[in-house]
Scaffold this active site. Structure first.
Site, PDB file in Angstrom:
ATOM      1  N   ARG A 192     -17.961  32.456   0.909  1.00 48.21           N
ATOM      2  CA  ARG A 192     -16.755  32.945   0.343  1.00 48.21           C
ATOM      3  C   ARG A 192     -16.239  31.914  -0.458  1.00 48.21           C
ATOM      4  O   ARG A 192     -15.113  32.694  -1.246  1.00 48.21           O
ATOM      5  CB  ARG A 192     -15.915  32.576   1.883  1.00 48.21           C
ATOM      6  CG  ARG A 192     -16.018  33.388   2.867  1.00 48.21           C
ATOM      7  CD  ARG A 192     -14.941  33.438   3.762  1.00 48.21           C
ATOM      8  NE  ARG A 192     -15.051  34.393   4.940  1.00 48.21           N
ATOM      9  CZ  ARG A 192     -15.121  34.005   6.253  1.00 48.21           C
ATOM     10  NH1 ARG A 192     -14.754  32.500   6.260  1.00 48.21           N
ATOM     11  NH2 ARG A 192     -15.397  34.692   7.093  1.00 48.21           N
ATOM     12  N   GLY A 220     -26.129  25.832  11.370  1.00 48.45           N
ATOM     13  CA  GLY A 220     -25.099  25.259  10.414  1.00 48.45           C
ATOM     14  C   GLY A 220     -24.083  24.594  11.053  1.00 48.45           C
ATOM     15  O   GLY A 220     -23.374  25.574  11.898  1.00 48.45           O
ATOM     16  N   LEU A 221     -23.631  23.627  10.940  1.00 45.96           N
ATOM     17  CA  LEU A 221     -22.342  22.904  11.548  1.00 45.96           C
ATOM     18  C   LEU A 221     -21.215  23.228  10.802  1.00 45.96           C
ATOM     19  O   LEU A 221     -19.943  23.129  11.386  1.00 45.96           O
ATOM     20  CB  LEU A 221     -22.524  21.450  11.732  1.00 45.96           C
ATOM     21  CG  LEU A 221     -23.339  21.042  12.584  1.00 45.96           C
ATOM     22  CD1 LEU A 221     -23.262  19.395  12.889  1.00 45.96           C
ATOM     23  CD2 LEU A 221     -23.363  21.469  14.220  1.00 45.96           C
ATOM     24  N   LYS A 222     -21.271  24.144   9.692  1.00 42.94           N
ATOM     25  CA  LYS A 222     -20.057  24.554   9.337  1.00 42.94           C
ATOM     26  C   LYS A 222     -19.320  25.471  10.036  1.00 42.94           C
ATOM     27  O   LYS A 222     -18.110  25.304  10.503  1.00 42.94           O
ATOM     28  CB  LYS A 222     -20.155  25.302   7.930  1.00 42.94           C
ATOM     29  CG  LYS A 222     -19.082  25.662   7.285  1.00 42.94           C
ATOM     30  CD  LYS A 222     -19.090  25.773   5.685  1.00 42.94           C
ATOM     31  CE  LYS A 222     -17.764  26.386   5.317  1.00 42.94           C
ATOM     32  NZ  LYS A 222     -17.532  27.805   5.878  1.00 42.94           N
ATOM     33  N   ASP A 223     -19.971  26.340  10.713  1.00 42.49           N
ATOM     34  CA  ASP A 223     -19.482  27.652  11.647  1.00 42.49           C
ATOM     35  C   ASP A 223     -19.418  26.704  13.140  1.00 42.49           C
ATOM     36  O   ASP A 223     -20.264  27.027  13.883  1.00 42.49           O
ATOM     37  CB  ASP A 223     -20.344  28.688  11.621  1.00 42.49           C
ATOM     38  CG  ASP A 223     -19.955  29.465  10.193  1.00 42.49           C
ATOM     39  OD1 ASP A 223     -18.795  29.517  10.019  1.00 42.49           O
ATOM     40  OD2 ASP A 223     -21.056  29.813   9.780  1.00 42.49           O
ATOM     41  N   HIS A 239     -28.641  28.609   3.677  1.00 46.97           N
ATOM     42  CA  HIS A 239     -29.692  29.048   4.758  1.00 46.97           C
ATOM     43  C   HIS A 239     -31.189  28.156   4.528  1.00 46.97           C
ATOM     44  O   HIS A 239     -31.843  28.007   5.639  1.00 46.97           O
ATOM     45  CB  HIS A 239     -29.721  30.422   4.477  1.00 46.97           C
ATOM     46  CG  HIS A 239     -28.758  31.325   4.649  1.00 46.97           C
ATOM     47  ND1 HIS A 239     -27.853  31.828   3.757  1.00 46.97           N
ATOM     48  CD2 HIS A 239     -27.984  31.606   5.979  1.00 46.97           C
ATOM     49  CE1 HIS A 239     -27.034  32.485   4.404  1.00 46.97           C
ATOM     50  NE2 HIS A 239     -27.070  32.296   5.810  1.00 46.97           N
ATOM     51  N   SER A 258     -28.450  28.614  -0.586  1.00 45.94           N
ATOM     52  CA  SER A 258     -29.298  27.437  -0.475  1.00 45.94           C
ATOM     53  C   SER A 258     -28.961  26.789   0.948  1.00 45.94           C
ATOM     54  O   SER A 258     -29.695  25.806   1.231  1.00 45.94           O
ATOM     55  CB  SER A 258     -28.803  26.311  -1.585  1.00 45.94           C
ATOM     56  OG  SER A 258     -27.534  26.181  -1.574  1.00 45.94           O
ATOM     57  N   MET A 309     -19.651  24.195   1.308  1.00 40.23           N
ATOM     58  CA  MET A 309     -20.327  25.228   0.684  1.00 40.23           C
ATOM     59  C   MET A 309     -20.246  26.352   1.690  1.00 40.23           C
ATOM     60  O   MET A 309     -20.350  26.412   2.791  1.00 40.23           O
ATOM     61  CB  MET A 309     -21.994  25.004   0.557  1.00 40.23           C
ATOM     62  CG  MET A 309     -22.044  24.028  -0.629  1.00 40.23           C
ATOM     63  SD  MET A 309     -23.852  24.370  -1.074  1.00 40.23           S
ATOM     64  CE  MET A 309     -24.206  23.070  -2.474  1.00 40.23           C
TER      65      MET A 309
HETATM   66  O1  PAF Z   1     -24.106  33.008  11.507  1.00 35.30           O
HETATM   67  C1  PAF Z   1     -24.508  33.751  11.504  1.00 35.30           C
HETATM   68  O2  PAF Z   1     -25.046  34.303  10.377  1.00 35.30           O
HETATM   69  C2  PAF Z   1     -24.533  34.864  12.437  1.00 35.30           C
HETATM   70  O3  PAF Z   1     -23.244  34.812  13.039  1.00 35.30           O
HETATM   71  C3  PAF Z   1     -25.454  35.046  13.385  1.00 35.30           C
HETATM   72  C4  PAF Z   1     -25.855  33.721  14.209  1.00 35.30           C
HETATM   73  C5  PAF Z   1     -26.797  35.170  12.545  1.00 35.30           C
HETATM   74  C6  PAF Z   1     -25.521  35.951  14.405  1.00 35.30           C
HETATM   75  O4  PAF Z   1     -25.674  37.326  13.953  1.00 35.30           O
END
Ligand code: PAF
Length: 303
Positions: free
Chosen positions: A183, A143-146, A33, A31, A180
């Site tokens: 993992r 997303g700002l999580k990463d 994505h 969800s 969320m």
């Molecule tokens: O965050 C991700 O899923 C990946 O690092 C991305 C940005 C699609 C690059 O492969």
């Protein structure tokens, strides 16, 4: 909705005239994505989602081969979220041979998440640059999580002059406060309970920052407490914010609930530690391992 590789994308792209939004993914969609796709939909006339498991960002000991690839379910989720074109290239199309020329993430890619994964962010930026070139989006949503990935993509857009608007979607949290993440599925019920020290640490840090802002606005000034401790700002607000987060995490680590990987307050633009008198956008970055699962979270702050 159309689905295809490079040739089909080029054909489709040449026929489009509206504003194009891109959501890059590696599939195994959830969800979170779909929220990125919905935002891209709101920001553009046409939405492209890419699904490509990028080998360049996996270390030799990481799970590139085992990485889930539920393509039929993923296409259903893209359709549901109103995606117009799913770019799902074959590996050999994206990398006919191992690329000699790559994007280098530099110092900002070698700290925090990059410290334990050498080359990871070079791989991320290289594939994102390829996606930008192939899809030529007007806007892209991450997303700002990463958050480290987001900061690096932002920097790459600036440094390499991509004419693309970058939008970051705030961290989405479950009702208990945990960010969320795919993992989270690896966490047992008690792991999850233990992992809640992470959002508690962020809340404690936010409270110190907020209290200090109120104190400054009221014009009273000085330390908000009589002595040293998590809310003592005499050593500077950044140190006090970091200390407040650590005051939640360290006892949890001592109990064996989690292992702290890092807990650092950094300048949002450079990922360098905030000096005591710092003003501007900052990020509190937290990572911990709970029951063998690596979790990350962050708190954006303005000093
Ligand atoms: O965050 C991700 O899923 C990946 O690092 C991305 C940005 C699609 C690059 O492969």
């Amino acid at each position: 909705m159309e689905v295809g590789g490079i040739q089909a994308l080029r054909r489709w792209r040449a026929e489009q005239s509206g504003r194009v939004g891109l959501v890059p993914t590696m599939g195994a969609l959830h969800s979170g994505h779909q929220a990125l796709m919905t935002r891209a939909r709101a920001e553009s006339d046409l939405v492209v989602a890419s699904i490509f498991v990028n080998p360049l960002q996996f270390g030799a000991d990481e799970d590139f081969v085992q990485y889930p690839r539920p393509i039929e379910e993923d296409l259903g989720k893209c359709e549901e979220a109103g995606v117009d074109f799913v770019f799902a290239p074959a590996l050999a199309e994206m990398y006919p041979s191992a690329p000699e020329v790559r994007v280098v993430a530099g110092r900002m890619g070698a700290v925090f998440e990059g410290a334990a994964r050498p080359g990871h962010f070079d791989g991320v930026l290289t594939v994102v640059a390829k996606l930008f070139t192939l899809i030529a989006p007007d806007v892209t949503v991450f997303g700002l999580k990463d958050i480290q990935q987001f900061v690096l993509v932002k920097r790459m857009i600036a440094d390499l002059n991509f004419d693309i608007e970058l939008i970051g979607l705030p961290v989405v949290r479950d009702a208990d406060g945990l960010a969320m993440s795919s993992r989270n599925e690896y966490l047992t019920g008690s792991d999850r309970e233990r992992a809640l020290a992470i959002p508690r640490a962020l809340d404690a840090a936010a409270e110190v920052a907020e209290r200090s802002r109120e104190t400054a606005e009221s014009g009273i000034g000085g330390s908000s407490d009589s002595g040293a401790g998590p809310s003592d700002v005499s050593a500077g607000l950044p140190a006090a914010v970091e200390a407040a987060a650590l005051a939640e995490l360290e006892p949890a680590a001592e109990r064996g609930d989690l292992e702290i990987v890092y807990c650092s307050l950094v300048e949002a633009a450079t990922l360098r530690p905030c000096p005591p008198d710092f003003t501007g956008p900052a990020l509190l970055l937290v990572s911990a391992t709970v029951g063998g699962t690596h979790l990350i979270d962050n708190l954006p702050l303005e000093f």
